[in-house]
Design an enzyme around this catalytic site. Sequence first.
Site, PDB file in Angstrom:
ATOM      1  N   ASN A   1     -10.311  -0.052   0.675  1.00 32.50           N
ATOM      2  CA  ASN A   1      -8.846  -0.019   0.621  1.00 32.50           C
ATOM      3  C   ASN A   1      -8.400  -0.452  -0.779  1.00 32.50           C
ATOM      4  O   ASN A   1      -8.502  -1.621  -1.131  1.00 32.50           O
ATOM      5  CB  ASN A   1      -8.285  -0.954   1.693  1.00 32.50           C
ATOM      6  CG  ASN A   1      -6.759  -0.964   1.721  1.00 32.50           C
ATOM      7  OD1 ASN A   1      -6.107  -0.412   0.837  1.00 32.50           O
ATOM      8  ND2 ASN A   1      -6.201  -1.600   2.732  1.00 32.50           N
TER       9      ASN A   1
ATOM     10  N   HIS B   1      -3.077   7.033   3.664  1.00 32.81           N
ATOM     11  CA  HIS B   1      -3.563   5.784   3.062  1.00 32.81           C
ATOM     12  C   HIS B   1      -4.916   5.445   3.684  1.00 32.81           C
ATOM     13  O   HIS B   1      -5.109   5.579   4.891  1.00 32.81           O
ATOM     14  CB  HIS B   1      -2.542   4.674   3.344  1.00 32.81           C
ATOM     15  CG  HIS B   1      -3.017   3.320   2.952  1.00 32.81           C
ATOM     16  ND1 HIS B   1      -3.615   3.065   1.740  1.00 32.81           N
ATOM     17  CD2 HIS B   1      -2.988   2.127   3.621  1.00 32.81           C
ATOM     18  CE1 HIS B   1      -3.930   1.785   1.673  1.00 32.81           C
ATOM     19  NE2 HIS B   1      -3.570   1.196   2.789  1.00 32.81           N
TER      20      HIS B   1
ATOM     21  N   CYS C   1       0.819  -1.220   0.000  1.00 29.92           N
ATOM     22  CA  CYS C   1       0.000   0.000   0.000  1.00 29.92           C
ATOM     23  C   CYS C   1       0.850   1.268   0.000  1.00 29.92           C
ATOM     24  O   CYS C   1       0.331   2.359  -0.223  1.00 29.92           O
ATOM     25  CB  CYS C   1      -0.936   0.003   1.200  1.00 29.92           C
ATOM     26  SG  CYS C   1      -2.038  -1.408   1.209  1.00 29.92           S
TER      27      CYS C   1
HETATM   28  O1  UT7 Z   1      -3.630  -1.445   3.671  1.00 25.60           O
HETATM   29  C1  UT7 Z   1      -2.607  -2.172   4.272  1.00 25.60           C
HETATM   30  C2  UT7 Z   1      -2.696  -2.117   5.717  1.00 25.60           C
HETATM   31  N1  UT7 Z   1      -3.905  -2.688   6.210  1.00 25.60           N
HETATM   32  C3  UT7 Z   1      -4.472  -2.178   7.298  1.00 25.60           C
HETATM   33  O2  UT7 Z   1      -4.004  -1.180   7.757  1.00 25.60           O
HETATM   34  C4  UT7 Z   1      -5.624  -2.892   7.946  1.00 25.60           C
HETATM   35  C5  UT7 Z   1      -5.408  -2.902   9.430  1.00 25.60           C
HETATM   36  N2  UT7 Z   1      -6.389  -3.653  10.195  1.00 25.60           N
HETATM   37  C6  UT7 Z   1      -7.686  -3.296  10.324  1.00 25.60           C
HETATM   38  O3  UT7 Z   1      -8.126  -2.351   9.730  1.00 25.60           O
HETATM   39  C7  UT7 Z   1      -8.547  -4.083  11.276  1.00 25.60           C
HETATM   40  O4  UT7 Z   1      -7.741  -4.923  12.055  1.00 25.60           O
HETATM   41  C8  UT7 Z   1      -9.643  -4.933  10.575  1.00 25.60           C
HETATM   42  C9  UT7 Z   1     -10.696  -4.005   9.957  1.00 25.60           C
HETATM   43  C10 UT7 Z   1      -9.023  -5.789   9.494  1.00 25.60           C
HETATM   44  C11 UT7 Z   1     -10.340  -5.821  11.581  1.00 25.60           C
HETATM   45  O5  UT7 Z   1     -10.887  -5.026  12.617  1.00 25.60           O
HETATM   46  P1  UT7 Z   1     -10.675  -5.438  14.137  1.00 25.60           P
HETATM   47  O6  UT7 Z   1     -11.393  -4.474  14.956  1.00 25.60           O
HETATM   48  O7  UT7 Z   1      -9.199  -5.575  14.331  1.00 25.60           O
HETATM   49  O8  UT7 Z   1     -11.444  -6.806  14.198  1.00 25.60           O
HETATM   50  P2  UT7 Z   1     -10.913  -8.230  14.677  1.00 25.60           P
HETATM   51  O9  UT7 Z   1     -10.125  -8.855  13.589  1.00 25.60           O
HETATM   52  O10 UT7 Z   1     -10.262  -8.092  16.032  1.00 25.60           O
HETATM   53  O11 UT7 Z   1     -12.260  -8.999  14.858  1.00 25.60           O
HETATM   54  C12 UT7 Z   1     -13.226  -8.602  15.839  1.00 25.60           C
HETATM   55  C13 UT7 Z   1     -14.472  -9.430  15.669  1.00 25.60           C
HETATM   56  C14 UT7 Z   1     -14.202 -10.928  15.583  1.00 25.60           C
HETATM   57  O12 UT7 Z   1     -15.263 -11.599  16.247  1.00 25.60           O
HETATM   58  P3  UT7 Z   1     -15.068 -12.173  17.729  1.00 25.60           P
HETATM   59  O13 UT7 Z   1     -13.925 -13.128  17.649  1.00 25.60           O
HETATM   60  O14 UT7 Z   1     -14.761 -10.987  18.589  1.00 25.60           O
HETATM   61  O15 UT7 Z   1     -16.390 -12.814  18.014  1.00 25.60           O
HETATM   62  C15 UT7 Z   1     -14.285 -11.225  14.113  1.00 25.60           C
HETATM   63  O16 UT7 Z   1     -14.667 -12.541  13.843  1.00 25.60           O
HETATM   64  O17 UT7 Z   1     -15.121  -9.082  14.444  1.00 25.60           O
HETATM   65  C16 UT7 Z   1     -15.377 -10.249  13.681  1.00 25.60           C
HETATM   66  N3  UT7 Z   1     -15.305  -9.919  12.265  1.00 25.60           N
HETATM   67  C17 UT7 Z   1     -16.382  -9.594  11.544  1.00 25.60           C
HETATM   68  N4  UT7 Z   1     -17.678  -9.506  11.848  1.00 25.60           N
HETATM   69  C18 UT7 Z   1     -18.535  -9.132  10.869  1.00 25.60           C
HETATM   70  C19 UT7 Z   1     -14.200  -9.853  11.481  1.00 25.60           C
HETATM   71  N5  UT7 Z   1     -14.551  -9.500  10.237  1.00 25.60           N
HETATM   72  C20 UT7 Z   1     -15.898  -9.327  10.244  1.00 25.60           C
HETATM   73  C21 UT7 Z   1     -16.833  -8.959   9.271  1.00 25.60           C
HETATM   74  N6  UT7 Z   1     -18.123  -8.855   9.619  1.00 25.60           N
HETATM   75  N7  UT7 Z   1     -16.470  -8.657   7.988  1.00 25.60           N
END
Ligand code: UT7
Length: 330
Positions: free
Chosen positions: A287, A257, A115
């Site tokens: 993204n 970004h 990115c």
């Molecule tokens: O561009 C290159 C660089 N990339 C980035 O900078 C991305 C950086 N990371 C992020 O933006 C975030 O970490 C994400 C958006 C990818 C994820 O957000 P998060 O708040 O870190 O969520 P998580 O992975 O900790 O998941 C939290 C919960 C989980 O459920 P439980 O285990 O708490 O029950 C996931 O299963 O959210 C759940 N989850 C979803 N729920 C509904 C994960 N994806 C989804 C989804 N819809 N699409």
Amino acid sequence: MSIYKAKFSAFGSHAPAKVVNNFDLEKTMDTTDEWIRTRTGMFERHYCSEDEAASDLAIIAATNAIEASLVKYKDIDLIITGTVTGDHAFPATACIVQKKLGLKGVPAFDVSAGCSGFIYALDVAKTFVENGSAQNVLVMGVDVLTKITNWEDRGTCVLFGDGAGAAVVSRAQRNDISQIIDCLIQADGSQGDLLYQAAGGSRMPASHATVDKNLHTVYMEGNRIFKNAIRSMYSSTDELLKRNKMSAEDVDWVIPHQANLRIIEGLASKLRVPMEKVIVNIEKYGNTSSATIPLALDEATRSGKIRRGDVILLTAFGAGLTWGSLLARY
Ligand code: UT7
């Protein structure tokens, strides 16, 4: 010591026609509009069709940028593309764009920095212009992440869209108000396995087994990338401002970004920049990897939000890990 100064002549961008919003995604996977909006700030993204590839988007963005500049096509003397989803592993997508532009003989190559690809490519362009090796560089950021998305991983597949952006970077004249002031690029290869595409390269060539296991798709440890992204973009912008004896108050616009609205807000808060001075279009494109910054720049300059003479601060973070920032007077 640089002999010349570089500047942005113009920007261009393009996103494919197909638009997919959160409600469309709700119908095909276990997710909700509410989760996507609150966790990422995204609502819509653009997807390429089956027969569209990176160069198809890049050529439109590039043409838009060149047409918006005073630069003639024949005066482009270097072409650089930041991408990790080029048309092919080789040749470079920049060479395909070169052919489409009819610029035979002009050097063309790709930069792989995830990115951060657009910022890395801009730094190369700036260096070529400053040392007199080039006068007008076509710089593109293009990615088609939907072609390498793991649709079974809801934690990543809702994030990505396709798009392209371009800039013409030219030699600045003495009386030019516009100027690229400074650029800083950095990397930490020791954390490369937090965000990568495992198969398809020489480490793990394509096979039926790699395809069956979805190993040609994006793997990301979202949480760890999230924390790294804020920390790295903050330290980079902070260092860049300090070494130019400037502060965040001197900046008219921050163009970060667009990976997650919460990352953008976290960065703005650490920089002590109000969100009114931050360009955000993540709700419309998701993204798009190396295309997010030039897409945002093109929209903000064409709408008149960013004006000639404004101080702009670009910053990106991505696979590698890589990150970088660029300070300019537009
Ligand atoms: O561009 C290159 C660089 N990339 C980035 O900078 C991305 C950086 N990371 C992020 O933006 C975030 O970490 C994400 C958006 C990818 C994820 O957000 P998060 O708040 O870190 O969520 P998580 O992975 O900790 O998941 C939290 C919960 C989980 O459920 P439980 O285990 O708490 O029950 C996931 O299963 O959210 C759940 N989850 C979803 N729920 C509904 C994960 N994806 C989804 C989804 N819809 N699409």
